[in-house]
Scaffold this motif. Structure first.
Motif, mmCIF file in Angstrom:
data_model
loop_
_atom_site.group_PDB
_atom_site.id
_atom_site.type_symbol
_atom_site.label_atom_id
_atom_site.label_comp_id
_atom_site.label_asym_id
_atom_site.label_seq_id
_atom_site.Cartn_x
_atom_site.Cartn_y
_atom_site.Cartn_z
ATOM 1 N N ASP A 165 0.856 -1.203 0.000
ATOM 2 C CA ASP A 165 0.000 0.000 0.000
ATOM 3 C C ASP A 165 0.886 1.246 0.000
ATOM 4 N N VAL A 166 1.904 1.205 0.861
ATOM 5 C CA VAL A 166 2.781 2.367 1.026
ATOM 6 C C VAL A 166 3.674 2.543 -0.203
ATOM 7 N N ILE A 167 4.224 1.440 -0.685
ATOM 8 C CA ILE A 167 5.112 1.492 -1.862
ATOM 9 C C ILE A 167 4.338 2.027 -3.080
ATOM 10 N N SER A 168 3.131 1.512 -3.289
ATOM 11 C CA SER A 168 2.347 1.923 -4.464
ATOM 12 C C SER A 168 1.983 3.399 -4.385
ATOM 13 N N ASN A 169 1.658 3.844 -3.171
ATOM 14 C CA ASN A 169 1.344 5.263 -2.985
ATOM 15 C C ASN A 169 2.545 6.131 -3.361
ATOM 16 N N GLU A 170 3.726 5.740 -2.887
ATOM 17 C CA GLU A 170 4.952 6.483 -3.196
ATOM 18 C C GLU A 170 5.230 6.499 -4.699
ATOM 19 N N ILE A 171 5.042 5.362 -5.347
ATOM 20 C CA ILE A 171 5.311 5.270 -6.791
ATOM 21 C C ILE A 171 4.405 6.248 -7.547
ATOM 22 N N LEU A 172 3.124 6.280 -7.174
ATOM 23 C CA LEU A 172 2.183 7.171 -7.876
ATOM 24 C C LEU A 172 2.502 8.639 -7.604
ATOM 25 N N LEU A 173 2.864 8.961 -6.358
ATOM 26 C CA LEU A 173 3.198 10.354 -6.027
ATOM 27 C C LEU A 173 4.416 10.813 -6.810
ATOM 28 N N GLN A 174 5.475 9.999 -6.748
ATOM 29 C CA GLN A 174 6.727 10.416 -7.393
ATOM 30 C C GLN A 174 6.583 10.511 -8.905
ATOM 31 N N ALA A 175 5.844 9.577 -9.495
ATOM 32 C CA ALA A 175 5.694 9.584 -10.949
ATOM 33 C C ALA A 175 4.941 10.828 -11.417
ATOM 34 N N ASN A 176 3.998 11.297 -10.601
ATOM 35 C CA ASN A 176 3.081 12.339 -11.055
ATOM 36 C C ASN A 176 3.437 13.757 -10.624
ATOM 37 N N GLU A 177 4.495 13.894 -9.832
ATOM 38 C CA GLU A 177 4.789 15.199 -9.246
ATOM 39 C C GLU A 177 5.351 16.221 -10.212
ATOM 40 N N TRP A 178 6.223 15.748 -11.090
ATOM 41 C CA TRP A 178 7.124 16.672 -11.797
ATOM 42 C C TRP A 178 6.656 17.071 -13.183
ATOM 43 N N GLY A 179 5.630 16.401 -13.713
ATOM 44 C CA GLY A 179 5.284 16.557 -15.125
ATOM 45 C C GLY A 179 4.618 17.880 -15.491
ATOM 46 N N GLY A 180 4.118 18.614 -14.500
ATOM 47 C CA GLY A 180 3.457 19.890 -14.794
ATOM 48 C C GLY A 180 2.005 19.736 -15.188
ATOM 49 N N HIS A 181 1.471 18.505 -15.113
ATOM 50 C CA HIS A 181 0.083 18.286 -15.532
ATOM 51 C C HIS A 181 -0.891 18.337 -14.368
ATOM 52 N N LEU A 182 -0.379 18.308 -13.132
ATOM 53 C CA LEU A 182 -1.265 18.219 -11.963
ATOM 54 C C LEU A 182 -1.153 19.432 -11.047
ATOM 55 N N ALA A 183 -2.271 19.704 -10.361
ATOM 56 C CA ALA A 183 -2.266 20.728 -9.322
ATOM 57 C C ALA A 183 -2.132 20.087 -7.951
ATOM 58 N N ALA A 184 -2.705 18.888 -7.803
ATOM 59 C CA ALA A 184 -2.661 18.219 -6.503
ATOM 60 C C ALA A 184 -3.100 16.770 -6.670
ATOM 61 N N MET A 185 -2.773 15.982 -5.645
ATOM 62 C CA MET A 185 -3.198 14.580 -5.636
ATOM 63 C C MET A 185 -3.848 14.261 -4.294
#
Ligand code: AHG
Ligand code: MN
Ligand code: MN
Length: 333
Positions: free
Chosen positions: A68-88
């Protein structure tokens, strides 16, 4: 059959329907890439030291598994830097996760259940990831929880991955439902089903029957009628399936028809069932409706519910339309 990739599908859908601008395409591709990474971790199992408990609890008081924790981290890190999101926002985080200042802020908001079916992790049964994409409200400067509280009908995309014998990704952006299978050798998502339609006729239902004594009368009535079989009011025998991973149960229903239920019951009158509205019920409802099915909380269309809290729970009835309408009718009577 000519196989097309996820990217080709997204580009072609944009050309046809103008619903997937480049930033949304990037978002979906990044989520799909994160699911690939999660799939890899899941597949390693004991060899990757990813099984077992993380010895922590999430905001819902559930014990977190390492995955649960690993998957959460993977999704956060993958989605942080691309400039497509405001928040998760995530099942595993009490508060929302704004994009760090060092990265540009985008116009979308992503919600996820990083690993669905946690109780199945350690026993090698299918588990998955569920996600929902919303648009940030106009004029939003600093994202807060209330910006996420939009009804499911406002979703611009939703999907889930199943980590099973095959890893599949099921996606909708509002123009039907497509399924992609992960080609593990190539590392790419290849479309394997287009415009999935849930069969209208069904002989299967999914509910955790160990809770039967706590069910409210409309649910009892509906299930009793299914169990009565050929000589009962429904005039046919029904079969029961319960995987305890919503992703896997929904995936079966998309392919074979059926109804999935997680009702509220009399155990804790204030608790509206088990599943969470914003990152479990809403994305699944969007997919199921796009596949010709229906999704209600027993009274109301799930996607019409105005969320009041990020982690709010909701009773869920979804799948083949006729069945969902029947049990919803029993609640309304
Ligand atoms: P999660 O692992 O994300 O907490 O979700 C599990 C959910 C859902 O996937 C499944 O259908 C249901 O919980 C199973 O509940 P029971 O253990 O009550 O059968
Ligand atoms: Mn879940
Ligand atoms: Mn989960």
């Amino acid at each position: 059959m000519k196989r097309i990739s996820l990217t080709q599908h997204l580009i072609e859908e944009q050309r046809l329907h103008n619903t997937i601008p480049a930033s949304l395409r990037l978002l979906i591709e990044v989520v799909a890439r994160a699911c690939k990474t999660i799939s890899h971790a899941v597949g390693k199992g004991a060899l990757g030291d990813v099984l077992g408990s993380a010895h922590s609890e999430n905001v819902q008081g559930e014990v977190q598994k390492k995955l649960d924790v690993i998957s959460n981290e993977i999704l956060l890190q993958a989605n942080e830097w691309g400039g497509h999101l405001a928040a998760m926002a995530s099942e595993e985080m009490e508060t929302i996760h704004p994009i760090p200042n060092r990265y540009p802020m985008g116009e979308y908001m992503l919600l996820f259940d990083p690993l669905d079916g946690s109780s199945n992790i350690d026993v090698n049964v299918s588990i998955g990831t569920i996600f929902s994409v919303l648009k940030a409200p106009d004029g939003m400067v600093t994202p807060s929880e209330k910006d996420f509280l939009q009804c499911g009908a406002k979703q611009v995309a939703a999907g889930y991955a199943v980590y099973g014998p095959q890893t599949v990704l099921v996606l909708t952006t509002g123009n039907g439902v497509q399924c992609f299978t992960l080609d593990r050798e190539m590392g790419s998502w290849v479309m394997t089903q287009r415009d999935i339609q849930i069969p209208a006729e069904t002989k299967e239902f999914a509910i955790n029957a160990s809770n039967a004594r706590h069910w409210h009368p409309p649910v009892k009535r509906y299930i009793d009628e299914l169990l009565a079989g050929e000589t009962g009011p429904r005039g046919k025998d029904f079969n029961m399936r319960w995987i305890a991973s919503m992703v896997a149960d929904v995936h079966r229903i998309l392919n074979r028809g059926g109804i999935f239920m997680y009702p509220a019951d009399s155990r804790e009158p204030d608790k509206a069932g088990k599943l969470r509205l914003m990152y479990e019920a809403n994305p699944m409802a969007f997919i199921v409706e796009q596949a010709g099915g229906a999704a209600t909380n027993g009274r109301q269309r799930i996607m019409d519910i105005q969320p009041e809290k990020l982690h709010q729970r909701v009773p869920v009835f979804l799948g083949s339309k006729g069945e969902v309408e029947l049990v919803t009718g029993y609640h309304r009577n």
